[in-house]
Design an enzyme around this catalytic site. Structure first.
Site, PDB file in Angstrom:
ATOM      1  N   TYR A 136     -44.266-110.922  36.749  1.00 12.37           N
ATOM      2  CA  TYR A 136     -45.683-110.587  36.581  1.00 12.37           C
ATOM      3  C   TYR A 136     -46.513-111.827  36.247  1.00 12.37           C
ATOM      4  O   TYR A 136     -47.713-111.875  36.502  1.00 12.37           O
ATOM      5  CB  TYR A 136     -45.847-109.517  35.499  1.00 12.37           C
ATOM      6  CG  TYR A 136     -45.218-108.197  35.882  1.00 12.37           C
ATOM      7  CD1 TYR A 136     -45.717-107.452  36.934  1.00 12.37           C
ATOM      8  CD2 TYR A 136     -44.098-107.714  35.203  1.00 12.37           C
ATOM      9  CE1 TYR A 136     -45.136-106.244  37.309  1.00 12.37           C
ATOM     10  CE2 TYR A 136     -43.511-106.511  35.563  1.00 12.37           C
ATOM     11  CZ  TYR A 136     -44.041-105.781  36.620  1.00 12.37           C
ATOM     12  OH  TYR A 136     -43.452-104.596  36.986  1.00 12.37           O
ATOM     13  N   GLN A 187     -42.927 -95.961  28.151  1.00  9.84           N
ATOM     14  CA  GLN A 187     -42.582 -95.135  29.305  1.00  9.84           C
ATOM     15  C   GLN A 187     -41.591 -94.031  28.951  1.00  9.84           C
ATOM     16  O   GLN A 187     -41.184 -93.264  29.821  1.00  9.84           O
ATOM     17  CB  GLN A 187     -41.991 -96.031  30.408  1.00  9.84           C
ATOM     18  CG  GLN A 187     -42.960 -97.076  30.918  1.00  9.84           C
ATOM     19  CD  GLN A 187     -42.277 -98.149  31.761  1.00  9.84           C
ATOM     20  OE1 GLN A 187     -41.076 -98.111  32.017  1.00  9.84           O
ATOM     21  NE2 GLN A 187     -43.056 -99.130  32.193  1.00  9.84           N
ATOM     22  N   GLU A 237     -38.643-100.795  46.425  1.00 13.47           N
ATOM     23  CA  GLU A 237     -37.603-100.585  47.432  1.00 13.47           C
ATOM     24  C   GLU A 237     -37.229 -99.118  47.578  1.00 13.47           C
ATOM     25  O   GLU A 237     -37.398 -98.312  46.654  1.00 13.47           O
ATOM     26  CB  GLU A 237     -36.321-101.340  47.038  1.00 13.47           C
ATOM     27  CG  GLU A 237     -36.459-102.833  46.925  1.00 13.47           C
ATOM     28  CD  GLU A 237     -35.175-103.505  46.468  1.00 13.47           C
ATOM     29  OE1 GLU A 237     -35.175-104.740  46.383  1.00 13.47           O
ATOM     30  OE2 GLU A 237     -34.162-102.794  46.211  1.00 13.47           O
ATOM     31  N   TYR A 249     -26.750-103.391  44.417  1.00 13.81           N
ATOM     32  CA  TYR A 249     -28.055-103.424  45.086  1.00 13.81           C
ATOM     33  C   TYR A 249     -28.924-104.610  44.649  1.00 13.81           C
ATOM     34  O   TYR A 249     -30.112-104.643  44.933  1.00 13.81           O
ATOM     35  CB  TYR A 249     -28.735-102.057  44.945  1.00 13.81           C
ATOM     36  CG  TYR A 249     -27.969-101.077  45.790  1.00 13.81           C
ATOM     37  CD1 TYR A 249     -28.294-100.883  47.121  1.00 13.81           C
ATOM     38  CD2 TYR A 249     -26.821-100.464  45.300  1.00 13.81           C
ATOM     39  CE1 TYR A 249     -27.524-100.066  47.931  1.00 13.81           C
ATOM     40  CE2 TYR A 249     -26.041 -99.646  46.098  1.00 13.81           C
ATOM     41  CZ  TYR A 249     -26.407 -99.459  47.416  1.00 13.81           C
ATOM     42  OH  TYR A 249     -25.631 -98.665  48.242  1.00 13.81           O
ATOM     43  N   HIS A 297     -38.546 -98.957  31.373  1.00 15.10           N
ATOM     44  CA  HIS A 297     -37.523 -98.848  32.420  1.00 15.10           C
ATOM     45  C   HIS A 297     -36.368 -97.918  32.029  1.00 15.10           C
ATOM     46  O   HIS A 297     -35.209 -98.318  31.978  1.00 15.10           O
ATOM     47  CB  HIS A 297     -36.987-100.229  32.792  1.00 15.10           C
ATOM     48  CG  HIS A 297     -38.030-101.163  33.311  1.00 15.10           C
ATOM     49  ND1 HIS A 297     -37.723-102.418  33.808  1.00 15.10           N
ATOM     50  CD2 HIS A 297     -39.378-101.058  33.407  1.00 15.10           C
ATOM     51  CE1 HIS A 297     -38.830-103.028  34.185  1.00 15.10           C
ATOM     52  NE2 HIS A 297     -39.857-102.215  33.939  1.00 15.10           N
TER      53      HIS A 297
END
Length: 372
Positions: free
Chosen positions: A261, A82, A240, A250, A147
């Protein structure tokens, strides 16, 4: 600069039935053959826009002229998984400074990577970034390709917010000595503001603004409340929307609406709501894999006023939500029939939505209500 041909197709009509009239949207393909575009930023004075490609290229696009060759002076990026070249934003004083900010994945000596952020000056002829300097590095470097986060947002006071993923290392989102799973806040020159919440906390990183975040993919200033909003991927379920406030937690991975997963429970999770953490403003029980987001505050298309547009990667659509203060409700989805992963959504100076699709043959789309 070499320019590729400008590509248009006849308008396509996509169901938009759950929103106020009109009940369809026009879609123009402004550019294709983009290799996994990630973000865009509009230049002033009708000079077009800047586009980042995850492979490390920054390009300029302008109506009638098409796509430029790669802009020189961009830092080397770690284009793996990513990772790659991520967000691009203009400094609030761009008209004077011509400063362009970039976020990207940067590899360390041990082969692991983290998010880095820096800026340089865009040359007057739009062909190069001059004097690029790195002002922020996510430390320690822990990512093996997952991430990174990377969204960049300036508020009206000139502070820069950076959304950072937890590199798929869940517990780090709760560790104040690490920059994983955080929103950080810097000055317009990349320094740490004196009023950041953990500046005087022993062992904590002073850059941190808020924490307990998994993988933020969309971030924008709410124009009606002047607050920062952020969306993030849950694991399997539990995407979210949050309002990351100063010093607040949070929840990830202690509080989540999702599971692993594998189908198993998140090992650290204590429930959907955990004392001492902030509940999400809005949650999707089934993850659409949210991406870029944009508030609609233009007067050009009144039927879109007070809407929030959120791209999705897995569900390959743009979610349309109504915003009433801090209350959010989902109205419907557009672009579903194109079957394209949506990476970014922005509101252009002309009032239209500009959308990037995350494909090897990615597209820049201009979207407007039908009949306009």
């Amino acid at each position: 600069m070499h320019r590729s041909s400008l590509i248009f197709v006849p308008a396509l009509f996509v169901p938009f039935s759950l929103l106020a009239a009109p009940d369809a949207v026009n879609v123009e393909v402004l550019q294709n053959k983009l290799d996994h575009p990630w973000s865009l930023a509009f230049l002033p004075d009708n000079k077009g826009l800047l586009l980042t490609l995850r492979n490390g290229q920054l390009k300029h696009w302008q109506a009638g002229k098409g796509l430029s060759d790669p802009i020189a002076g961009v830092p080397n990026v770690w284009a793996s998984g990513q990772g790659g070249l991520l967000d691009v934003v203009l400094a609030p004083n761009f008209s004077e400074s011509r400063r362009v900010w970039l976020s990207y994945a940067e590899v360390g000596n041990d082969g692991k990577a983290g998010t880095a952020v820096g800026y340089g000056r865009l040359s007057d002829d739009l062909t190069r970034i001059e004097g690029f300097q790195v002002v922020f590095r996510q430390m320690p470097k822990l990512s093996t390709g997952n991430h990174f986060g990377g969204r960049l947002v300036f508020d009206d006071k000139g502070y820069l917010f950076i959304g950072l993923g937890e590199n798929n290392q869940r517990p780090t989102a709760q560790d104040l000595d690490k920059l994983q799973g955080k929103v950080v806040r810097l000055t317009e020159d990349g320094n740490v503001p004196a009023d950041n919440p953990f500046v005087k906390t022993s062992g904590a990183r002073p850059e941190i603004w808020s924490y307990g975040i998994r993988n933020p993919q969309g971030m924008a200033m709410n124009p009606w409340s002047d607050t920062l909003w952020l969306n993030e991927h849950g694991p399997r379920g539990g995407d979210e929307i949050n309002i990351p406030e100063k010093g607040k937690n949070y929840g990830w991975p202690l509080a989540t609406h999702g599971i692993n997963y594998s189908g198993l429970k998140i090992p650290e999770a204590k429930g959907e709501h955990v004392e001492g953490t902030e509940p999400p403003l809005f949650v999707w029980k089934v993850s659409p894999a949210v991406s870029g987001m944009a508030f609609y505050n233009s007067s050009v298309y009144p039927q879109w006023k007070n809407k929030l547009f959120v791209g999705t990667l897995k569900e390959k659509a743009v979610i349309v939500l109504s915003v009433d203060g801090n209350r959010v409700s989902e109205d419907g989805r557009i672009l579903e029939d194109r079957d394209k992963r949506i990476r970014d959504v922005r509101v252009g100076p002309d009032g239209a939505l500009y959308v990037l699709t995350d494909e090897t043959d990615g597209q820049l789309l201009r979207v407007s209500p039908s009949g306009t």
